[in-house]
Structures are given as C-alpha cells and as structure tokens.
Design a protein around this motif. Structure first.
Motif, PDB file in Angstrom:
ATOM      1  N   GLY A 274       0.803  -1.211   0.000  1.00 47.41           N
ATOM      2  CA  GLY A 274       0.000   0.000   0.000  1.00 47.41           C
ATOM      3  C   GLY A 274       0.838   1.264   0.000  1.00 47.41           C
ATOM      4  O   GLY A 274       0.337   2.355  -0.279  1.00 47.41           O
ATOM      5  N   ARG A 275       2.138   1.103   0.292  1.00 43.53           N
ATOM      6  CA  ARG A 275       3.031   2.268   0.327  1.00 43.53           C
ATOM      7  C   ARG A 275       3.629   2.578  -1.040  1.00 43.53           C
ATOM      8  O   ARG A 275       4.257   3.615  -1.231  1.00 43.53           O
ATOM      9  N   ASP A 276       3.462   1.667  -1.995  1.00 44.03           N
ATOM     10  CA  ASP A 276       4.001   1.907  -3.335  1.00 44.03           C
ATOM     11  C   ASP A 276       3.312   3.103  -3.980  1.00 44.03           C
ATOM     12  O   ASP A 276       2.113   3.344  -3.775  1.00 44.03           O
ATOM     13  N   ASN A 277       4.098   3.842  -4.773  1.00 41.14           N
ATOM     14  CA  ASN A 277       3.531   4.979  -5.496  1.00 41.14           C
ATOM     15  C   ASN A 277       2.607   4.486  -6.597  1.00 41.14           C
ATOM     16  O   ASN A 277       2.922   3.530  -7.310  1.00 41.14           O
ATOM     17  N   ILE A 278       1.488   5.148  -6.716  1.00 41.20           N
ATOM     18  CA  ILE A 278       0.558   4.798  -7.785  1.00 41.20           C
ATOM     19  C   ILE A 278       1.137   5.289  -9.099  1.00 41.20           C
ATOM     20  O   ILE A 278       1.539   6.443  -9.222  1.00 41.20           O
ATOM     21  N   PRO A 279       1.231   4.404 -10.100  1.00 42.04           N
ATOM     22  CA  PRO A 279       1.900   4.756 -11.352  1.00 42.04           C
ATOM     23  C   PRO A 279       1.206   5.899 -12.086  1.00 42.04           C
ATOM     24  O   PRO A 279      -0.017   6.048 -12.035  1.00 42.04           O
ATOM     25  N   THR A 280       2.024   6.701 -12.750  1.00 42.64           N
ATOM     26  CA  THR A 280       1.478   7.806 -13.533  1.00 42.64           C
ATOM     27  C   THR A 280       1.655   7.570 -15.032  1.00 42.64           C
ATOM     28  O   THR A 280       0.769   7.879 -15.825  1.00 42.64           O
ATOM     29  N   ASN A 281       2.807   7.004 -15.409  1.00 41.58           N
ATOM     30  CA  ASN A 281       3.082   6.844 -16.834  1.00 41.58           C
ATOM     31  C   ASN A 281       3.317   5.390 -17.247  1.00 41.58           C
ATOM     32  O   ASN A 281       3.761   5.136 -18.372  1.00 41.58           O
ATOM     33  N   SER A 282       3.061   4.433 -16.386  1.00 43.35           N
ATOM     34  CA  SER A 282       3.305   3.032 -16.713  1.00 43.35           C
ATOM     35  C   SER A 282       2.345   2.565 -17.810  1.00 43.35           C
ATOM     36  O   SER A 282       1.151   2.891 -17.790  1.00 43.35           O
ATOM     37  N   LEU A 283       2.882   1.790 -18.727  1.00 45.26           N
ATOM     38  CA  LEU A 283       2.032   1.221 -19.772  1.00 45.26           C
ATOM     39  C   LEU A 283       1.116   0.147 -19.198  1.00 45.26           C
ATOM     40  O   LEU A 283      -0.024  -0.023 -19.641  1.00 45.26           O
ATOM     41  N   VAL A 284       1.630  -0.608 -18.203  1.00 41.37           N
ATOM     42  CA  VAL A 284       0.844  -1.670 -17.584  1.00 41.37           C
ATOM     43  C   VAL A 284       0.981  -1.561 -16.068  1.00 41.37           C
ATOM     44  O   VAL A 284       2.087  -1.379 -15.542  1.00 41.37           O
ATOM     45  N   THR A 285      -0.125  -1.673 -15.377  1.00 44.40           N
ATOM     46  CA  THR A 285      -0.126  -1.693 -13.917  1.00 44.40           C
ATOM     47  C   THR A 285      -0.772  -2.989 -13.444  1.00 44.40           C
ATOM     48  O   THR A 285      -1.869  -3.339 -13.892  1.00 44.40           O
ATOM     49  N   VAL A 286      -0.080  -3.701 -12.571  1.00 41.27           N
ATOM     50  CA  VAL A 286      -0.587  -4.950 -12.002  1.00 41.27           C
ATOM     51  C   VAL A 286      -0.850  -4.713 -10.528  1.00 41.27           C
ATOM     52  O   VAL A 286       0.042  -4.276  -9.786  1.00 41.27           O
ATOM     53  N   ILE A 287      -2.054  -4.996 -10.086  1.00 42.13           N
ATOM     54  CA  ILE A 287      -2.438  -4.720  -8.700  1.00 42.13           C
ATOM     55  C   ILE A 287      -3.342  -5.834  -8.182  1.00 42.13           C
ATOM     56  O   ILE A 287      -4.102  -6.441  -8.948  1.00 42.13           O
ATOM     57  N   SER A 288      -3.270  -6.105  -6.894  1.00 41.09           N
ATOM     58  CA  SER A 288      -4.122  -7.133  -6.280  1.00 41.09           C
ATOM     59  C   SER A 288      -5.498  -6.557  -5.967  1.00 41.09           C
ATOM     60  O   SER A 288      -5.687  -5.340  -5.906  1.00 41.09           O
ATOM     61  N   TYR A 289      -6.439  -7.440  -5.747  1.00 43.96           N
ATOM     62  CA  TYR A 289      -7.797  -7.010  -5.389  1.00 43.96           C
ATOM     63  C   TYR A 289      -7.799  -6.187  -4.104  1.00 43.96           C
ATOM     64  O   TYR A 289      -8.467  -5.149  -4.015  1.00 43.96           O
ATOM     65  N   ASP A 290      -7.054  -6.641  -3.110  1.00 37.70           N
ATOM     66  CA  ASP A 290      -7.056  -5.957  -1.815  1.00 37.70           C
ATOM     67  C   ASP A 290      -6.446  -4.570  -1.897  1.00 37.70           C
ATOM     68  O   ASP A 290      -6.961  -3.615  -1.297  1.00 37.70           O
ATOM     69  N   LEU A 291      -5.345  -4.424  -2.632  1.00 39.03           N
ATOM     70  CA  LEU A 291      -4.732  -3.102  -2.784  1.00 39.03           C
ATOM     71  C   LEU A 291      -5.627  -2.174  -3.599  1.00 39.03           C
ATOM     72  O   LEU A 291      -5.678  -0.961  -3.339  1.00 39.03           O
ATOM     73  N   LEU A 292      -6.336  -2.722  -4.573  1.00 34.81           N
ATOM     74  CA  LEU A 292      -7.247  -1.899  -5.366  1.00 34.81           C
ATOM     75  C   LEU A 292      -8.344  -1.313  -4.490  1.00 34.81           C
ATOM     76  O   LEU A 292      -8.760  -0.169  -4.679  1.00 34.81           O
ATOM     77  N   THR A 293      -8.795  -2.109  -3.522  1.00 38.61           N
ATOM     78  CA  THR A 293      -9.824  -1.619  -2.598  1.00 38.61           C
ATOM     79  C   THR A 293      -9.330  -0.397  -1.825  1.00 38.61           C
ATOM     80  O   THR A 293     -10.076   0.573  -1.624  1.00 38.61           O
ATOM     81  N   LYS A 294      -8.063  -0.410  -1.434  1.00 38.14           N
ATOM     82  CA  LYS A 294      -7.495   0.701  -0.668  1.00 38.14           C
ATOM     83  C   LYS A 294      -7.293   1.949  -1.532  1.00 38.14           C
ATOM     84  O   LYS A 294      -7.324   3.070  -1.034  1.00 38.14           O
ATOM     85  N   HIS A 295      -7.058   1.736  -2.813  1.00 38.30           N
ATOM     86  CA  HIS A 295      -6.775   2.866  -3.711  1.00 38.30           C
ATOM     87  C   HIS A 295      -7.863   3.054  -4.756  1.00 38.30           C
ATOM     88  O   HIS A 295      -7.608   3.567  -5.846  1.00 38.30           O
TER      89      HIS A 295
END
Length: 627
Positions: A274-295
């Motif tokens: 959850g401390r990772d920076n949310i990508p701004t220019n990444s072509l692909v972002t991989v995220i878990s269900y639980d982290l998506l809920t937080k963000h």
C-alpha cells in the motif's frame, strides 16, 4: 412510480426517504433488491401500500387499476392490477431454451394447449419428461395461439433472450463461421505461440470487442490468450491487470515474455504494498484485489480503457469491498477480459457480478436473474438465491454473448489425459487413541443431529474436519514415505498447517529435498521455489496449501498430485490439480485423493460431487469425481 415487474408483483421507484422506508417495511410482502435498490410488493398489497403512502404525505402512482407493466429487461404495456390477479386463475406456462435452435414449454395439462402444440410443425413430445419442445421458428406462432385463449397464458422469453436469438426465431440465415482477425500488428512472439484453439479464443474475444469472460479450464492458456488480445488493443492502453496477490509477479514475467517488442521491464509496474507509489506513466499496472480496494478512488479517476481481471470469481459477491472496488474501477473500460477457470465456484448466482461487469444490459435486475436461473425462493429471512434452474438456457445465452469456455476434453488431442482416483488410507478407529476416538465419534454424532441451523451444522462440520485431519495423519505420512521409496516426484496438498508441518518433519528426517508454499510464503519466494522444483530433478516433493497454492503456479515437472485432505469447494480442488495438468505436460497426470472412511471425508466427498453436478448442468464444468 408503481411498475409491475412480474405477474403478481410490482416495484416502487422513488428517492430515498426514511418515512417511506418505514411504510415499506410495514408491508408483509415487501422485498428489497440490493442490485436495483428498489422495493417490490405483491399486487394484492397495492391498495394497502397506497393508503399508507398517502398517510405519509406522498402519492403512489395509479393506486387503483391502471399501471405500466414493465419487464425487467425493458419494453412496457398497459395492464390493470385486476388483470394481473386474473392471470393467476389461468393455466399458466413458461418457455425455456434447451438448445440454440429449440425451446421447451412447461405447462400443466390442458386440452386446448395440447391441440395447439400438435398443430405446430416442429412439435416433439418427450414421453419421459412429459414436456413439449419446438423449433425456435415456431415460437411466435405458439405464443400468439396460446395467449389468444382466455383461460391460457404462456409467459414469453425474457426480452434479452428474444434479442439474442432474434434471427433464429425469425428463421433468418446466420453466418456461424467465426471471423478470422488480422493479428499482424500483435507482438510476433505471442501471435506465433498460439495453439489453434487459443487463436479461436482470441478471435472470439475480438468479435465481442474485447469484452468476454474467458472461462477455459485451468492450464489451457488463458494468460497467453488475454495478453494477445490486450496487445491487439494496444492503442487503448495503459493496461490495468487486477489479480490475486500471489500471482502479481507472474503476470509481469508473462507480459515481458510474450510482448518483448512492446514492453520493457520498467513499462510494467507491479504494486506490492500500500506504500508503493501509484503509477502515472506506466504502460501496464498490475495490482491485487485488496490493494485496489485501498486505492479505489485514485484508480477510478484514471478511467482505464483496457483491463484484465484474473481469477474473476474473486468478485462473485457484489456485497464485498473487492467487488465494489473492482466494478467501480472497471466501469469506464472499453475492452475488458475476465479470466476464470471456475467462474461459478459453487452457485450460478456467483456469475451475476461478472456478467453485469461485462454487459450490464443482459440481466439488469439481480432478482429477475435469480428467479429464472437460481431457483430463487422466499423464506423467513428473505430470498434464497443459492439454487440453480434453467442452466442450459443460461449457458446458451452466455455463449452467444460474453462467455467462451473450453475444457481439456475439448482439446484433448493437444493435451495429455488426467486420471483421478481415491485411495483408502490404512487407518482405522481402533488404532486411534481413546481421546481421539471419543472426539471423532462425538463429531460424527453431532453432525448427524436433526434441527440444526446451517451455521451450527457448519461449525460442527469444521470441528469434525479438524479431528479427521489428526486421525488421518499417520496414514498420510505412511503413504508419502511409500511414494518416496518408489522414486516418485509429486505435489502434496493439505489444508491444515499441522498436516503440512508433520509431513515436513518426516521429509527432513529422511533427507528429502522439497519445497513448501503456504499462506506465509512471500510472493517473491513462491517463484523461486517453483523454479527450483521445476528445474531440479532431485527435488521430489512440493508441500502445498490447498487454499494458498491452488492457482498462479505451474509445476508440470511432476505428473502426480496427492491430496492429503479434501476441501469444501470442488473448484479449488480442480484448480489445485491443474498445477500439474497444464500446457507443457507430456505425461498422464495422476491425481490421488486420500480418503479415510467413517470420517468427515465421507460427508465432504459427497458435497463435492453434488456441487459439481450443479456446475455441469450450467456447462461450467465437466469434471467427474465419480471416476
């Protein structure tokens, strides 16, 4: 606003108001549909409700007779409440789709109806089921003829079904050949790796504008197909991939492997904490269900146009935070791929959120979906949607619109067979300690008690399951040691940590090289352990947790899977089996289920087979645990 939604019920549309909610709750026939956020009632309570609404300072539209009858899928006609109630005195029938060309009528015996049935050219009477079936081209004539009779009424197909099969009902010729799309601008590495059935899967997805539920069996390459499809829609990137936390790194490795000309290492951002920076220019972002809920809010604001949702059955329950977050983030997508080898792990109702995420127009109302396909029943506590009904029709609708499912049997010429069998453990109640014997006998007696609530029975069964694990342990360890003596390389699945710990102790004593993956294994170490097992012939055993290691890893260097314990959900068991039975497997895969008679295994085994029968009727499973 008052609208009739069924033959004998109507819904009320209004802004939220505490006074009205109190009034609604006072009506005995009340129901609340959380999917539509509307209250509905029996037509017999219309006058009572109208009176109470007026007393609260509001007005219910058309409080006496005239109401607008609107189906859940759209379309409306004028009908009176008296007429609605009159319909209940008629001989009523329903139509169900039984193939992509034929439908069946369910109706009580009636001489007039039988005469009409016999007048249709495509009529077929099944003497065993005592049901009449017809070709779809006779549908309109049948409905018209039946509903002309005052004492007969035939409920029509849902408008969604009528729209999907419109051409077949009208008798128009249709082109059933799947279009072959030009994949020349897709990365050559992934395009040339596709097997024929995988290329067919890609073409199906592209024919649906990249919005499908890819429900192929485990091991048939859903990942490579989805990557190819996503590559085709490269102009709609950035790409979002939502997946279980344990397979996030696997997705990055797969993307870099299959799209070397389109992606470099830094183009794929994997959010690990959850401390990772949310990508701004990444072509692909991989995220878990639980982290998506937080963000959720920040990802929702990005309005992704292309997304892949791996193991999409994780959002089967629309009430959970992960389902709400995922559906909110995905609502802007133009191309959406849901991947799940087990889209409905136990119940057809668990398909609803996934279907709605792809095509909200197919089944706009969950209650209507539940009535037709979940055998919905009202009880003291509300509505029970845990059943199943009309599964063939549901499968046909999904196959025509959003779902593609191939089983290993369908592509058997490209995959080796899998053999499943049960192994009766050499354990007996006489060998157990007096304390253990008493605990087992007490659990067995308790679980067979009558009058228990579902929660009470589940609690007792959990305790019985726990005692069974302890009882089976000597037999499990003996079986494992025998396999090692034979020089076998195998996967061993168990549910209880105590079972894994005990087997691990024996392996250490024997000096056997092994790997262990359970809930405490970090994602980074999982891949390292998998690579060691795959590449090292002296590493003989993979000790695996059923719940933590049933997906996201490939271990086809072994061809034997052993289940030391059973599990409630057959979908999880099949996924676990398929860690071995994947593309690249060159041998017959043998699956051994270790069963202890007169224990919780007897009950759980029957539960597994019963659940699989339900899925088989929906076309979502062809696994047979009777083999």
């Amino acid at each position: 606003k008052c609208t009739v939604i069924q033959g004998n019920r109507f819904s009320v549309t209004c802004p939220y108001n505490p006074k009205l909610v109190t009034v609604f709750k006072s009506i005995a026939s009340r129901r609340y549909d959380p999917a539509t956020k509307k209250w509905n009632f029996s037509t017999s309570d219309h006058a009572t409700l109208a009176s109470k609404v007026r007393s609260s300072g509001f007005q219910l539209s058309n409080p006496e007779n005239a109401v607008i009858v609107k189906s859940a899928e759209g379309g409306s006609t004028s009908l009176s409440l008296d007429d609605v109630n009159h319909n209940n005195t008629k001989c009523n029938g329903k139509c169900y789709l039984i193939s992509d060309t034929h439908f069946e009528v369910e109706m009580p015996y009636n001489n007039k109806a039988v005469a009409i049935f016999k007048s249709l050219p495509s009529k077929v009477y099944d003497i065993n089921t005592r049901q009449w079936s017809f070709h779809l081209t006779d549908y309109n004539q049948l409905v018209s003829s039946i509903n002309k009779e005052q004492d007969l009424h035939l409920e029509t197909f849902p408008s969604t079904l009528l729209q999907i099969f419109k051409s077949k009902i009208s008798g128009a010729k249709t082109d059933s050949v799947l279009q072959e799309f030009d994949l020349s601008h897709v990365d050559e590495k992934v395009e040339t790796s596709l097997m024929p059935f995988q290329r067919e899967g890609v073409n199906f997805a592209l024919s649906k504008n990249g919005r499908i539920l890819l429900a192929d069996d485990m091991g048939l390459g859903k990942t490579v197909q989805s990557i190819c499809i996503a590559s085709y829609y490269r102009s709609s990137w950035p790409l979002l991939i939502i997946c279980p936390s344990s397979v996030r790194l696997m997705w990055k490795e797969s993307l870099l492997r299959w799209l070397p000309s389109q992606l470099e290492h830094d183009d794929v951002n994997v959010m690990l904490t959850g401390r990772d920076n949310i990508p701004t220019n990444s072509l692909v972002t991989v995220i878990s269900y639980d982290l998506l809920t937080k963000h959720q809010a920040r990802f929702e604001a990005k309005k992704y146009k292309c997304a892949i949702v791996d193991e999409s059955h994780f959002i089967k329950n629309f009430k959970t935070a992960r389902a709400k977050s995922a559906t909110a983030v995905l609502k802007h997508t133009k191309h959406l791929l849901l991947l799940s080898g087990t889209p409905a792990l136990s119940r057809p109702s668990e398909l609803y959120t996934q279907i709605s995420t792809l095509r909200s127009d197919l089944f706009p109302y969950f209650h209507q979906f539940g009535l037709r396909y979940c055998n919905a029943k009202q009880n003291t506590w509300g509505w029970d949607y845990s059943g199943s009904s009309n599964m063939t029709e549901l499968r046909l609708i999904l196959q025509e619109t959003v779902m593609l499912r191939r089983t290993k049997d369908d592509v058997l010429h490209q995959l080796p067979p899998k053999l499943r069998r049960t192994v009766a453990l050499d354990v007996s109640i006489e060998k157990a300690s007096i304390k253990q014997r008493k605990l087992l006998e007490a659990s067995q007696s308790a679980v067979n008690q009558k009058g228990l609530s579902a929660a009470e029975k589940h609690g007792i069964l959990l305790q019985y399951f726990n005692e069974t694990a302890k009882f089976k342990l000597p037999g499990i360890k003996s079986y494992v040691l025998d396999l090692l003596e034979g020089g076998h390389k195998f996967l061993l699945f168990a549910h209880h940590k105590s079972v894994l710990d005990s087997v691990e102790t024996d392996l250490n004593k024997k000096g056997c090289d092994y790997i262990r993956i359970d809930g405490s294994t970090p994602s980074e170490r999982r891949q390292t352990e998998v690579a060691r097992f795959q590449e090292n012939s002296s590493c003989k055993v993979a000790l695996l947790s059923i719940t933590a290691a049933n997906m996201g890893i490939t271990l086809h260097s072994a061809s034997l899977v052993v289940f030391a314990e059973l599990f409630w959900n057959p979908g999880i068991l099949v996924q676990a089996e398929d860690r071995c039975y994947r593309i690249g497997q060159r041998d017959v895969v043998n699956v051994h289920y270790l069963i202890a008679k007169n224990t919780a295994d007897d009950l759980i085994w029957q539960m597994i087979k019963k659940k699989l029968e339900v899925l088989s009727k929906a076309g979502l499973n062809k696994t047979d645990f009777n083999e």
